[in-house]
Design an enzyme around this catalytic site. Sequence first.
Site, PDB file in Angstrom:
ATOM      1  CB  SER A   1      31.844  33.277  37.677  1.00 43.97           C
ATOM      2  OG  SER A   1      30.867  32.390  37.165  1.00 43.97           O
TER       3      SER A   1
ATOM      4  CE  LYS B   1      30.931  38.674  36.416  1.00 42.64           C
ATOM      5  NZ  LYS B   1      29.709  38.126  37.002  1.00 42.64           N
TER       6      LYS B   1
ATOM      7  CD  GLU C   1      29.648  41.565  44.928  1.00 37.39           C
ATOM      8  OE1 GLU C   1      28.610  40.924  44.773  1.00 37.39           O
ATOM      9  OE2 GLU C   1      30.676  41.367  44.254  1.00 37.39           O
TER      10      GLU C   1
END
Length: 448
Positions: free
Chosen positions: A274, A280, A287
Amino acid sequence: MWKGRFSQATADLVQQFGESISYDWRLYPYDVAGSIAHARAQVKAGLLTKEEFHKIETGLREIETEIAAGEFEFSIELEDIHMNIESALTKRIGPTGGKLHTARSRNDQVATDTRLYCRAAIDELLILLRDLRSSLLDRASKYAGTVIPGYTHLQRGQPVTVGHHLLAYVEMLSRDESRLIDTRKRVNVCPLGSGALAGSTINLDREQIAEELGFDSVTTNSMDAISDRDYIAELIFNLALIGGHLSRLSEDLILWCSSEFGFATLSDAHTTGSSLMPQKKNPDVCELTRGKTGRLYGNLTAILTAIKGLPLTYNRDLQEDKEPLFDSIDTLTLALKVNTEMIAAMTINEEVCEAAASDPLLLATDLADWLVKEGIPFRSAHELVGKAVAASVTSGTPLDQLDLTAVDPAFTTEASAVFDLKIALAARTNPGAPSVENVKKQIARWQE
Ligand code: ARG
Protein backbone atom coordinates in the site's frame (compact mmCIF):
# COMPACT_ATOMS: atom_id res chain seq x y z
CA MET A 1 -12.46 -4.26 -53.57
CA TRP A 2 -16.21 -3.93 -53.63
CA LYS A 3 -16.53 -0.41 -55.01
CA GLY A 4 -17.55 -1.29 -58.58
CA ARG A 5 -21.14 -0.16 -58.17
CA PHE A 6 -20.49 2.84 -55.94
CA SER A 7 -20.08 6.38 -57.15
CA GLN A 8 -19.28 8.02 -53.81
CA ALA A 9 -16.35 7.40 -51.53
CA THR A 10 -17.16 5.74 -48.20
CA ALA A 11 -17.71 8.35 -45.49
CA ASP A 12 -14.89 8.64 -42.95
CA LEU A 13 -17.22 7.88 -40.10
CA VAL A 14 -18.45 4.73 -41.81
CA GLN A 15 -14.87 3.62 -42.24
CA GLN A 16 -14.14 4.30 -38.61
CA PHE A 17 -17.31 2.60 -37.51
CA GLY A 18 -16.87 -0.46 -39.67
CA GLU A 19 -13.18 -1.21 -39.58
CA SER A 20 -11.98 -4.33 -37.81
CA ILE A 21 -8.34 -4.20 -38.82
CA SER A 22 -7.41 -2.58 -35.49
CA TYR A 23 -8.11 -5.91 -33.82
CA ASP A 24 -8.55 -8.63 -36.47
CA TRP A 25 -4.97 -8.08 -37.71
CA ARG A 26 -4.02 -10.85 -35.33
CA LEU A 27 -5.76 -13.36 -37.57
CA TYR A 28 -3.01 -12.85 -40.15
CA PRO A 29 -1.17 -16.19 -39.82
CA TYR A 30 -4.45 -18.03 -40.30
CA ASP A 31 -5.53 -15.79 -43.16
CA VAL A 32 -2.25 -16.51 -44.94
CA ALA A 33 -2.47 -20.26 -44.30
CA GLY A 34 -6.09 -20.32 -45.50
CA SER A 35 -5.22 -18.39 -48.66
CA ILE A 36 -2.34 -20.68 -49.51
CA ALA A 37 -4.51 -23.79 -49.11
CA HIS A 38 -7.22 -22.11 -51.20
CA ALA A 39 -4.71 -21.22 -53.94
CA ARG A 40 -3.35 -24.77 -53.97
CA ALA A 41 -6.87 -26.08 -54.57
CA GLN A 42 -7.17 -23.62 -57.46
CA VAL A 43 -4.12 -25.21 -59.04
CA LYS A 44 -5.77 -28.60 -58.79
CA ALA A 45 -8.91 -27.15 -60.42
CA GLY A 46 -6.84 -25.74 -63.27
CA LEU A 47 -7.54 -22.12 -62.29
CA LEU A 48 -3.96 -21.22 -61.39
CA THR A 49 -0.71 -22.37 -62.96
CA LYS A 50 2.04 -23.70 -60.71
CA GLU A 51 4.01 -20.50 -61.37
CA GLU A 52 1.08 -18.33 -60.37
CA PHE A 53 0.63 -20.38 -57.22
CA HIS A 54 4.29 -20.00 -56.41
CA LYS A 55 4.03 -16.20 -56.80
CA ILE A 56 0.97 -16.08 -54.55
CA GLU A 57 2.52 -18.30 -51.91
CA THR A 58 5.80 -16.40 -51.83
CA GLY A 59 3.98 -13.07 -51.75
CA LEU A 60 1.76 -14.18 -48.88
CA ARG A 61 4.70 -15.53 -46.89
CA GLU A 62 6.56 -12.24 -47.33
CA ILE A 63 3.53 -10.31 -46.15
CA GLU A 64 3.24 -12.62 -43.17
CA THR A 65 6.86 -12.01 -42.24
CA GLU A 66 6.37 -8.26 -42.56
CA ILE A 67 3.33 -8.29 -40.31
CA ALA A 68 5.13 -10.46 -37.75
CA ALA A 69 8.02 -7.99 -37.74
CA GLY A 70 5.65 -5.06 -37.22
CA GLU A 71 6.66 -3.58 -40.56
CA PHE A 72 3.37 -3.91 -42.38
CA GLU A 73 1.25 -0.82 -42.75
CA PHE A 74 -2.41 -1.60 -42.17
CA SER A 75 -5.01 0.63 -43.70
CA ILE A 76 -8.49 1.19 -42.31
CA GLU A 77 -9.78 1.94 -45.81
CA LEU A 78 -9.24 -1.76 -46.42
CA GLU A 79 -11.50 -2.56 -43.44
CA ASP A 80 -10.14 -5.87 -42.27
CA ILE A 81 -7.23 -8.28 -42.33
CA HIS A 82 -8.55 -10.12 -45.37
CA MET A 83 -8.62 -7.10 -47.67
CA ASN A 84 -5.39 -5.68 -46.24
CA ILE A 85 -3.51 -8.85 -47.09
CA GLU A 86 -5.12 -9.36 -50.48
CA SER A 87 -4.48 -5.78 -51.52
CA ALA A 88 -0.85 -5.97 -50.41
CA LEU A 89 -0.48 -9.19 -52.36
CA THR A 90 -1.76 -7.66 -55.60
CA LYS A 91 0.49 -4.64 -55.12
CA ARG A 92 3.38 -7.00 -54.72
CA ILE A 93 2.77 -9.61 -57.44
CA GLY A 94 0.41 -7.84 -59.85
CA PRO A 95 -2.88 -9.09 -61.38
CA THR A 96 -2.23 -12.71 -60.38
CA GLY A 97 -3.12 -11.54 -56.86
CA GLY A 98 -6.60 -10.78 -58.16
CA LYS A 99 -7.16 -14.48 -58.88
CA LEU A 100 -6.86 -15.54 -55.24
CA HIS A 101 -10.41 -14.59 -54.28
CA THR A 102 -11.98 -16.90 -56.91
CA ALA A 103 -14.73 -19.09 -55.37
CA ARG A 104 -14.24 -17.47 -51.99
CA SER A 105 -15.92 -14.76 -49.94
CA ARG A 106 -14.74 -12.92 -46.88
CA ASN A 107 -17.61 -14.71 -45.21
CA ASP A 108 -16.12 -18.17 -45.47
CA GLN A 109 -12.65 -16.67 -45.15
CA VAL A 110 -13.29 -15.00 -41.80
CA ALA A 111 -15.03 -18.11 -40.46
CA THR A 112 -12.01 -20.21 -41.49
CA ASP A 113 -9.51 -17.81 -39.96
CA THR A 114 -11.42 -17.55 -36.71
CA ARG A 115 -11.75 -21.31 -36.38
CA LEU A 116 -8.00 -21.71 -36.89
CA TYR A 117 -7.38 -19.00 -34.32
CA CYS A 118 -9.73 -20.67 -31.81
CA ARG A 119 -8.08 -24.04 -32.35
CA ALA A 120 -4.61 -22.61 -31.65
CA ALA A 121 -5.96 -20.76 -28.62
CA ILE A 122 -7.55 -23.93 -27.23
CA ASP A 123 -4.31 -25.84 -27.69
CA GLU A 124 -2.43 -23.22 -25.73
CA LEU A 125 -5.10 -23.00 -23.03
CA LEU A 126 -4.93 -26.77 -22.54
CA ILE A 127 -1.24 -26.43 -21.73
CA LEU A 128 -1.85 -23.51 -19.38
CA LEU A 129 -4.63 -25.38 -17.58
CA ARG A 130 -2.30 -28.31 -17.14
CA ASP A 131 0.41 -26.04 -15.72
CA LEU A 132 -2.00 -24.59 -13.19
CA ARG A 133 -3.14 -28.03 -12.15
CA SER A 134 0.49 -29.03 -11.72
CA SER A 135 1.04 -26.09 -9.36
CA LEU A 136 -2.06 -26.99 -7.37
CA LEU A 137 -0.99 -30.64 -7.26
CA ASP A 138 2.45 -29.70 -6.06
CA ARG A 139 0.99 -27.73 -3.15
CA ALA A 140 -1.63 -30.39 -2.50
CA SER A 141 1.05 -33.00 -2.22
CA LYS A 142 3.23 -30.90 0.07
CA TYR A 143 0.26 -30.25 2.37
CA ALA A 144 -1.63 -33.51 1.80
CA GLY A 145 -1.88 -34.17 5.55
CA THR A 146 -2.28 -30.60 6.82
CA VAL A 147 -5.67 -30.51 8.49
CA ILE A 148 -7.90 -27.45 8.18
CA PRO A 149 -11.56 -26.88 8.86
CA GLY A 150 -13.78 -27.42 5.83
CA TYR A 151 -16.51 -24.78 5.63
CA THR A 152 -20.13 -24.49 4.62
CA HIS A 153 -21.73 -21.03 4.82
CA LEU A 154 -18.18 -19.92 5.68
CA GLN A 155 -18.77 -21.49 9.11
CA ARG A 156 -16.50 -24.27 10.30
CA GLY A 157 -17.95 -27.63 9.35
CA GLN A 158 -15.77 -30.72 9.39
CA PRO A 159 -12.06 -31.46 9.13
CA VAL A 160 -10.45 -31.76 5.71
CA THR A 161 -6.87 -31.25 4.55
CA VAL A 162 -5.25 -28.51 2.50
CA GLY A 163 -4.49 -31.24 -0.03
CA HIS A 164 -8.14 -32.21 -0.31
CA HIS A 165 -9.21 -28.56 -0.59
CA LEU A 166 -6.75 -27.81 -3.39
CA LEU A 167 -7.63 -31.02 -5.22
CA ALA A 168 -11.20 -29.74 -5.48
CA TYR A 169 -9.84 -27.08 -7.84
CA VAL A 170 -7.88 -29.70 -9.78
CA GLU A 171 -11.21 -31.48 -10.34
CA MET A 172 -12.85 -28.26 -11.62
CA LEU A 173 -9.98 -27.46 -13.95
CA SER A 174 -10.02 -31.01 -15.27
CA ARG A 175 -13.67 -30.67 -16.19
CA ASP A 176 -12.69 -27.42 -17.91
CA GLU A 177 -10.04 -29.30 -19.84
CA SER A 178 -12.51 -31.90 -21.04
CA ARG A 179 -14.98 -29.19 -22.08
CA LEU A 180 -12.26 -27.47 -24.12
CA ILE A 181 -11.30 -30.72 -25.79
CA ASP A 182 -14.95 -31.28 -26.67
CA THR A 183 -15.38 -27.73 -28.00
CA ARG A 184 -12.28 -28.22 -30.13
CA LYS A 185 -14.10 -30.94 -32.08
CA ARG A 186 -16.76 -28.48 -33.20
CA VAL A 187 -14.18 -25.76 -33.85
CA ASN A 188 -12.10 -27.95 -36.09
CA VAL A 189 -14.42 -28.14 -39.09
CA CYS A 190 -13.57 -26.27 -42.30
CA PRO A 191 -16.09 -23.74 -43.68
CA LEU A 192 -13.94 -22.63 -46.62
CA GLY A 193 -15.80 -23.27 -49.87
CA SER A 194 -19.13 -22.08 -48.44
CA GLY A 195 -18.57 -18.81 -50.31
CA ALA A 196 -20.73 -15.84 -49.39
CA LEU A 197 -23.58 -18.16 -48.42
CA ALA A 198 -24.29 -20.57 -51.29
CA GLY A 199 -20.96 -22.09 -52.24
CA SER A 200 -19.77 -21.42 -55.76
CA THR A 201 -20.25 -22.56 -59.34
CA ILE A 202 -16.51 -23.16 -59.31
CA ASN A 203 -15.82 -26.32 -57.35
CA LEU A 204 -12.56 -26.52 -55.45
CA ASP A 205 -11.52 -29.62 -53.54
CA ARG A 206 -12.76 -28.76 -50.07
CA GLU A 207 -11.40 -31.95 -48.53
CA GLN A 208 -7.92 -31.11 -49.76
CA ILE A 209 -8.13 -27.59 -48.29
CA ALA A 210 -9.41 -28.93 -44.98
CA GLU A 211 -6.65 -31.48 -44.79
CA GLU A 212 -3.94 -28.94 -45.53
CA LEU A 213 -5.25 -26.71 -42.74
CA GLY A 214 -5.48 -29.58 -40.25
CA PHE A 215 -9.27 -29.59 -40.04
CA ASP A 216 -10.98 -32.89 -39.21
CA SER A 217 -13.78 -32.44 -41.75
CA VAL A 218 -15.68 -29.89 -43.86
CA THR A 219 -18.95 -28.16 -43.01
CA THR A 220 -22.02 -29.61 -44.71
CA ASN A 221 -24.37 -26.64 -45.08
CA SER A 222 -23.05 -23.43 -46.61
CA MET A 223 -25.65 -21.21 -44.95
CA ASP A 224 -24.97 -22.59 -41.50
CA ALA A 225 -21.22 -22.53 -42.08
CA ILE A 226 -21.28 -18.80 -42.86
CA SER A 227 -23.44 -17.74 -39.94
CA ASP A 228 -22.36 -20.23 -37.29
CA ARG A 229 -20.63 -18.65 -34.32
CA ASP A 230 -21.63 -21.37 -31.85
CA TYR A 231 -18.03 -22.46 -31.53
CA ILE A 232 -17.05 -18.95 -30.44
CA ALA A 233 -19.89 -18.73 -27.93
CA GLU A 234 -18.94 -22.17 -26.62
CA LEU A 235 -15.32 -21.25 -26.27
CA ILE A 236 -16.16 -17.97 -24.54
CA PHE A 237 -18.45 -19.88 -22.19
CA ASN A 238 -15.64 -22.28 -21.37
CA LEU A 239 -13.36 -19.35 -20.66
CA ALA A 240 -16.02 -17.73 -18.48
CA LEU A 241 -16.46 -20.88 -16.44
CA ILE A 242 -12.71 -21.30 -16.01
CA GLY A 243 -12.69 -17.68 -14.85
CA GLY A 244 -15.44 -18.55 -12.39
CA HIS A 245 -13.32 -21.38 -11.00
CA LEU A 246 -10.26 -19.16 -10.69
CA SER A 247 -12.40 -16.55 -9.02
CA ARG A 248 -13.57 -19.01 -6.37
CA LEU A 249 -10.00 -20.09 -5.79
CA SER A 250 -9.04 -16.42 -5.49
CA GLU A 251 -11.70 -15.86 -2.88
CA ASP A 252 -10.46 -18.84 -0.84
CA LEU A 253 -6.89 -17.58 -1.03
CA ILE A 254 -7.88 -14.03 -0.10
CA LEU A 255 -9.53 -15.45 3.03
CA TRP A 256 -6.61 -17.77 3.77
CA CYS A 257 -4.15 -14.86 3.55
CA SER A 258 -6.15 -12.59 5.88
CA SER A 259 -4.96 -12.13 9.47
CA GLU A 260 -8.30 -13.61 10.53
CA PHE A 261 -7.59 -16.95 8.83
CA GLY A 262 -3.82 -16.86 8.41
CA PHE A 263 -3.69 -20.28 6.73
CA ALA A 264 -1.56 -19.21 3.76
CA THR A 265 1.16 -16.76 2.77
CA LEU A 266 1.75 -15.63 -0.78
CA SER A 267 5.25 -14.72 -1.88
CA ASP A 268 6.40 -11.11 -1.91
CA ALA A 269 6.75 -11.44 -5.67
CA HIS A 270 3.06 -12.14 -6.05
CA THR A 271 1.62 -9.58 -3.63
CA THR A 272 1.60 -5.79 -3.56
CA GLY A 273 1.92 -3.10 -0.94
CA SER A 274 0.00 0.00 0.00
CA SER A 275 1.28 3.48 -0.76
CA LEU A 276 -0.10 4.66 2.58
CA MET A 277 -0.11 1.75 5.04
CA PRO A 278 3.42 0.41 5.39
CA GLN A 279 2.38 -2.93 6.90
CA LYS A 280 0.17 -4.04 4.00
CA LYS A 281 0.80 -7.07 1.83
CA ASN A 282 -2.18 -7.43 -0.45
CA PRO A 283 -3.37 -10.37 -2.56
CA ASP A 284 -3.99 -8.20 -5.64
CA VAL A 285 -3.49 -11.07 -8.08
CA CYS A 286 -6.40 -12.91 -6.47
CA GLU A 287 -8.56 -9.80 -6.46
CA LEU A 288 -7.79 -9.01 -10.09
CA THR A 289 -8.52 -12.60 -11.07
CA ARG A 290 -11.86 -12.33 -9.29
CA GLY A 291 -12.51 -8.92 -10.85
CA LYS A 292 -11.55 -9.89 -14.39
CA THR A 293 -14.04 -12.73 -14.25
CA GLY A 294 -16.62 -10.00 -14.70
CA ARG A 295 -15.14 -9.23 -18.13
CA LEU A 296 -15.24 -12.90 -19.06
CA TYR A 297 -18.94 -13.07 -18.16
CA GLY A 298 -19.54 -9.78 -19.97
CA ASN A 299 -17.94 -11.16 -23.12
CA LEU A 300 -20.21 -14.19 -22.95
CA THR A 301 -23.26 -11.95 -22.73
CA ALA A 302 -21.93 -9.87 -25.64
CA ILE A 303 -21.49 -12.81 -28.01
CA LEU A 304 -24.79 -14.45 -27.11
CA THR A 305 -26.59 -11.17 -27.62
CA ALA A 306 -24.81 -10.44 -30.91
CA ILE A 307 -25.96 -13.69 -32.50
CA LYS A 308 -29.52 -13.80 -31.26
CA GLY A 309 -32.16 -12.81 -33.77
CA LEU A 310 -29.86 -12.65 -36.80
CA PRO A 311 -31.53 -13.85 -39.99
CA LEU A 312 -29.48 -16.30 -42.04
CA THR A 313 -26.79 -15.91 -43.16
CA TYR A 314 -23.99 -13.39 -42.75
CA ASN A 315 -24.81 -10.06 -41.13
CA ARG A 316 -22.21 -7.50 -40.22
CA ASP A 317 -23.20 -7.93 -36.57
CA LEU A 318 -21.05 -11.04 -36.73
CA GLN A 319 -17.95 -8.90 -36.86
CA GLU A 320 -18.69 -8.20 -33.19
CA ASP A 321 -17.62 -11.75 -32.36
CA LYS A 322 -13.93 -11.02 -32.34
CA GLU A 323 -13.33 -8.47 -29.63
CA PRO A 324 -15.05 -10.49 -26.89
CA LEU A 325 -13.23 -13.60 -28.10
CA PHE A 326 -9.81 -11.98 -28.15
CA ASP A 327 -10.39 -10.24 -24.83
CA SER A 328 -11.46 -13.46 -23.12
CA ILE A 329 -8.46 -15.35 -24.49
CA ASP A 330 -6.01 -12.61 -23.50
CA THR A 331 -7.52 -12.10 -20.07
CA LEU A 332 -7.63 -15.76 -19.19
CA THR A 333 -4.22 -16.58 -20.63
CA LEU A 334 -2.55 -14.08 -18.33
CA ALA A 335 -4.73 -15.06 -15.36
CA LEU A 336 -3.77 -18.72 -15.76
CA LYS A 337 -0.08 -17.93 -16.06
CA VAL A 338 0.11 -15.63 -13.04
CA ASN A 339 -1.99 -17.91 -10.85
CA THR A 340 0.21 -20.89 -11.75
CA GLU A 341 3.28 -19.01 -10.58
CA MET A 342 1.64 -17.56 -7.51
CA ILE A 343 0.31 -20.89 -6.26
CA ALA A 344 3.62 -22.64 -6.81
CA ALA A 345 5.20 -20.07 -4.49
CA MET A 346 2.46 -20.14 -1.83
CA THR A 347 3.25 -21.49 1.63
CA ILE A 348 0.78 -22.88 4.13
CA ASN A 349 1.14 -21.92 7.78
CA GLU A 350 0.76 -25.35 9.28
CA GLU A 351 0.57 -24.31 12.94
CA VAL A 352 -2.23 -21.87 12.26
CA CYS A 353 -4.07 -24.57 10.33
CA GLU A 354 -3.56 -27.06 13.14
CA ALA A 355 -4.90 -24.61 15.73
CA ALA A 356 -8.00 -23.91 13.64
CA ALA A 357 -8.56 -27.60 12.96
CA SER A 358 -8.32 -28.51 16.64
CA ASP A 359 -11.70 -26.87 17.28
CA PRO A 360 -13.60 -29.85 18.78
CA LEU A 361 -16.86 -28.62 17.26
CA LEU A 362 -15.54 -29.86 13.90
CA LEU A 363 -16.11 -33.35 15.26
CA ALA A 364 -19.67 -32.85 16.45
CA THR A 365 -20.90 -34.87 13.46
CA ASP A 366 -18.45 -37.64 14.34
CA LEU A 367 -19.95 -37.70 17.82
CA ALA A 368 -23.42 -38.16 16.32
CA ASP A 369 -21.99 -40.95 14.12
CA TRP A 370 -20.65 -42.60 17.31
CA LEU A 371 -24.18 -42.64 18.76
CA VAL A 372 -25.49 -44.12 15.51
CA LYS A 373 -22.96 -46.91 15.81
CA GLU A 374 -24.39 -47.50 19.34
CA GLY A 375 -27.76 -48.08 17.72
CA ILE A 376 -29.36 -44.61 18.09
CA PRO A 377 -31.29 -43.30 15.05
CA PHE A 378 -29.36 -40.45 13.39
CA ARG A 379 -32.09 -37.85 13.97
CA SER A 380 -32.04 -38.53 17.75
CA ALA A 381 -28.24 -38.62 17.74
CA HIS A 382 -28.20 -35.24 15.99
CA GLU A 383 -30.45 -33.78 18.68
CA LEU A 384 -28.45 -35.24 21.57
CA VAL A 385 -25.19 -33.84 20.18
CA GLY A 386 -26.96 -30.51 19.61
CA LYS A 387 -27.79 -30.49 23.33
CA ALA A 388 -24.16 -31.25 24.15
CA VAL A 389 -23.04 -28.37 21.91
CA ALA A 390 -25.48 -26.01 23.64
CA ALA A 391 -24.16 -27.13 27.02
CA SER A 392 -20.63 -26.53 25.80
CA VAL A 393 -21.48 -23.04 24.55
CA THR A 394 -23.34 -21.97 27.72
CA SER A 395 -20.79 -23.40 30.12
CA GLY A 396 -17.77 -22.31 28.09
CA THR A 397 -16.38 -25.85 28.36
CA PRO A 398 -15.00 -27.13 25.06
CA LEU A 399 -17.07 -29.99 23.68
CA ASP A 400 -14.24 -32.50 24.07
CA GLN A 401 -13.90 -31.66 27.78
CA LEU A 402 -17.58 -31.73 28.62
CA ASP A 403 -19.03 -34.54 30.75
CA LEU A 404 -21.19 -35.97 28.01
CA THR A 405 -22.75 -38.60 30.28
CA ALA A 406 -24.32 -35.71 32.21
CA VAL A 407 -25.97 -34.49 28.99
CA ASP A 408 -27.56 -37.84 28.21
CA PRO A 409 -27.02 -41.40 29.38
CA ALA A 410 -26.78 -42.51 25.74
CA PHE A 411 -23.22 -41.19 25.89
CA THR A 412 -20.64 -43.33 27.69
CA THR A 413 -17.16 -42.26 28.67
CA GLU A 414 -15.89 -43.98 25.53
CA ALA A 415 -17.62 -41.38 23.39
CA SER A 416 -14.83 -38.88 23.92
CA ALA A 417 -12.47 -41.15 21.94
CA VAL A 418 -14.14 -39.48 18.98
CA PHE A 419 -12.18 -36.27 19.62
CA ASP A 420 -9.02 -37.39 17.92
CA LEU A 421 -8.48 -35.57 14.63
CA LYS A 422 -6.15 -38.21 13.24
CA ILE A 423 -8.65 -41.00 13.84
CA ALA A 424 -11.51 -38.83 12.59
CA LEU A 425 -9.75 -38.09 9.32
CA ALA A 426 -8.44 -41.61 8.86
CA ALA A 427 -12.00 -42.93 9.14
CA ARG A 428 -13.08 -40.95 6.05
CA THR A 429 -12.06 -43.61 3.59
CA ASN A 430 -15.01 -43.75 1.22
CA PRO A 431 -14.23 -42.71 -2.37
CA GLY A 432 -13.99 -38.91 -2.51
CA ALA A 433 -13.61 -38.48 1.24
CA PRO A 434 -10.57 -36.69 2.72
CA SER A 435 -8.59 -39.37 4.57
CA VAL A 436 -4.91 -38.62 4.05
CA GLU A 437 -4.54 -41.98 2.35
CA ASN A 438 -7.33 -41.11 -0.09
CA VAL A 439 -5.86 -37.68 -0.79
CA LYS A 440 -2.46 -39.22 -1.51
CA LYS A 441 -4.08 -41.70 -3.88
CA GLN A 442 -5.83 -38.89 -5.71
CA ILE A 443 -2.60 -36.94 -5.96
CA ALA A 444 -0.85 -39.95 -7.44
CA ARG A 445 -3.70 -40.42 -9.91
CA TRP A 446 -3.61 -36.79 -11.03
CA GLN A 447 0.15 -36.80 -11.25
CA GLU A 448 -0.02 -39.76 -13.56
N1 ARG B 1 -14.47 -8.22 -41.20
C1 ARG B 1 -15.61 -9.02 -41.49
C2 ARG B 1 -16.04 -9.77 -40.25
O1 ARG B 1 -15.27 -9.92 -39.37
C3 ARG B 1 -15.29 -9.99 -42.58
C4 ARG B 1 -16.48 -10.43 -43.35
C5 ARG B 1 -17.06 -9.30 -44.12
N2 ARG B 1 -18.14 -9.71 -44.92
C6 ARG B 1 -19.03 -8.86 -45.45
N3 ARG B 1 -19.98 -9.36 -46.16
N4 ARG B 1 -18.97 -7.56 -45.24
O2 ARG B 1 -17.15 -10.22 -40.13
